[in-house]
Every structure is written in C-alpha cells, then in structure tokens.
Design a protein around this motif. Structure first.
Motif, PDB file in Angstrom:
ATOM      1  N   LYS A  67       0.853  -1.179   0.000  1.00 45.64           N
ATOM      2  CA  LYS A  67       0.000   0.000   0.000  1.00 45.64           C
ATOM      3  C   LYS A  67       0.895   1.237   0.000  1.00 45.64           C
ATOM      4  O   LYS A  67       1.837   1.331   0.772  1.00 45.64           O
ATOM      5  N   ARG A  68       0.561   2.192  -0.864  1.00 43.91           N
ATOM      6  CA  ARG A  68       1.360   3.410  -0.979  1.00 43.91           C
ATOM      7  C   ARG A  68       0.449   4.617  -0.781  1.00 43.91           C
ATOM      8  O   ARG A  68      -0.669   4.654  -1.287  1.00 43.91           O
ATOM      9  N   THR A  69       0.962   5.601  -0.065  1.00 40.44           N
ATOM     10  CA  THR A  69       0.216   6.824   0.158  1.00 40.44           C
ATOM     11  C   THR A  69       1.150   8.006  -0.035  1.00 40.44           C
ATOM     12  O   THR A  69       2.261   8.011   0.479  1.00 40.44           O
ATOM     13  N   LEU A  70       0.672   8.989  -0.773  1.00 46.92           N
ATOM     14  CA  LEU A  70       1.415  10.223  -0.972  1.00 46.92           C
ATOM     15  C   LEU A  70       0.418  11.364  -0.868  1.00 46.92           C
ATOM     16  O   LEU A  70      -0.354  11.625  -1.793  1.00 46.92           O
ATOM     17  N   GLY A  71       0.416  12.014   0.284  1.00 47.74           N
ATOM     18  CA  GLY A  71      -0.547  13.079   0.512  1.00 47.74           C
ATOM     19  C   GLY A  71      -1.953  12.511   0.522  1.00 47.74           C
ATOM     20  O   GLY A  71      -2.229  11.504   1.151  1.00 47.74           O
TER      21      GLY A  71
END
Length: 133
Positions: A67-71
């Motif tokens: 899982k990736r989150t950017l802002g």
C-alpha cells in the motif's frame, strides 16, 4: 520474454488465460507468454485445475505489492489480491465438487516439545574431559 494478445480468447489457450485474468493491456502485463505456456503445459488437462493455478499464481504476484500513500492519494493493491484469491477459491470449490483434489502437504510432523533444548552431553569417564564427544 514475450507478451502477446490477439483480442480473441478463442484463438489460443494463452489468449484465453489472458482474457480470464484480465491481462489484456500490453502496457501493464501481468504474465509473460512463457509463464502462461508453462501453466498450460503443467495443468492444462483440466480447465478448472488450470484456472485455479493461474489465479493462485497471479495472486502471489499481487501479494508482493504494498500500500502506498502520498498526501491525499493512495494506492491499495489488496482489493486486486483479494479478487484473485477469491477466484482461485472459486475454482478450488469447483474441483472439490467434481471430485478432483489438489495435492496437499501430507508429511508427518517432525517437531516435538523440547526438541530445541540443549541437554548436557552424556558423561563417560576417560574420554576428552569426561564428556562423550
């Protein structure tokens, strides 16, 4: 390695597998032709067995994604993983209802309580400092 899709699932077994898995976009390939051909050669005698192993293999590919989150944006591949796992379970259920079983781990357990304990060496007088070596 190569990737090909004609757009017609009836044209070849590789195209049929690609169609079932949804691997029809050449810009985002999931499996290579050689990988699909290997699965067909190994499990192609029964369509449901082949589909079970294809979906299981694709699920293992997506299991590596994180899982990736950017802002405020995020990418969560677990839904894709769950989809392919559910498909594999569906075909496993079809195999069970047809009376075809998948190989299972059938080796006896070789573990026992205390097997990692280090007992003292047995003492025997006269041999290298009183311990049996």
């Amino acid at each position: 390695m190569s990737w090909s899709y004609s757009g017609n699932p009836k044209e070849s077994p590789i195209d049929e597998v690609r169609f079932l898995v949804g691997d029809t976009n050449k810009n985002e390939p999931i499996l290579q032709d050689e990988e699909i051909q290997y699965l067909i050669d190994e499990y192609g005698a029964n369509a449901n067995v082949l589909r079970y192993y294809v979906f299981t293999h694709v699920a293992t590919i997506f299991a590596r994604d994180i899982k990736r989150t950017l802002g405020p944006q995020s990418e969560d591949p677990t839904k894709r993983l769950e989809y392919f796992q559910q498909q594999a379970k569906h075909y496993e259920g079809l195999l069970a209802s047809a009376g075809i079983s998948l190989p299972k781990y059938a080796y006896p357990k070789v573990f026992r309580k205390g097997m990692q304990n280090n007992p003292p060496w047995p003492i025997r007088a006269g041999k290298r400092g009183d311990y049996l070596v």
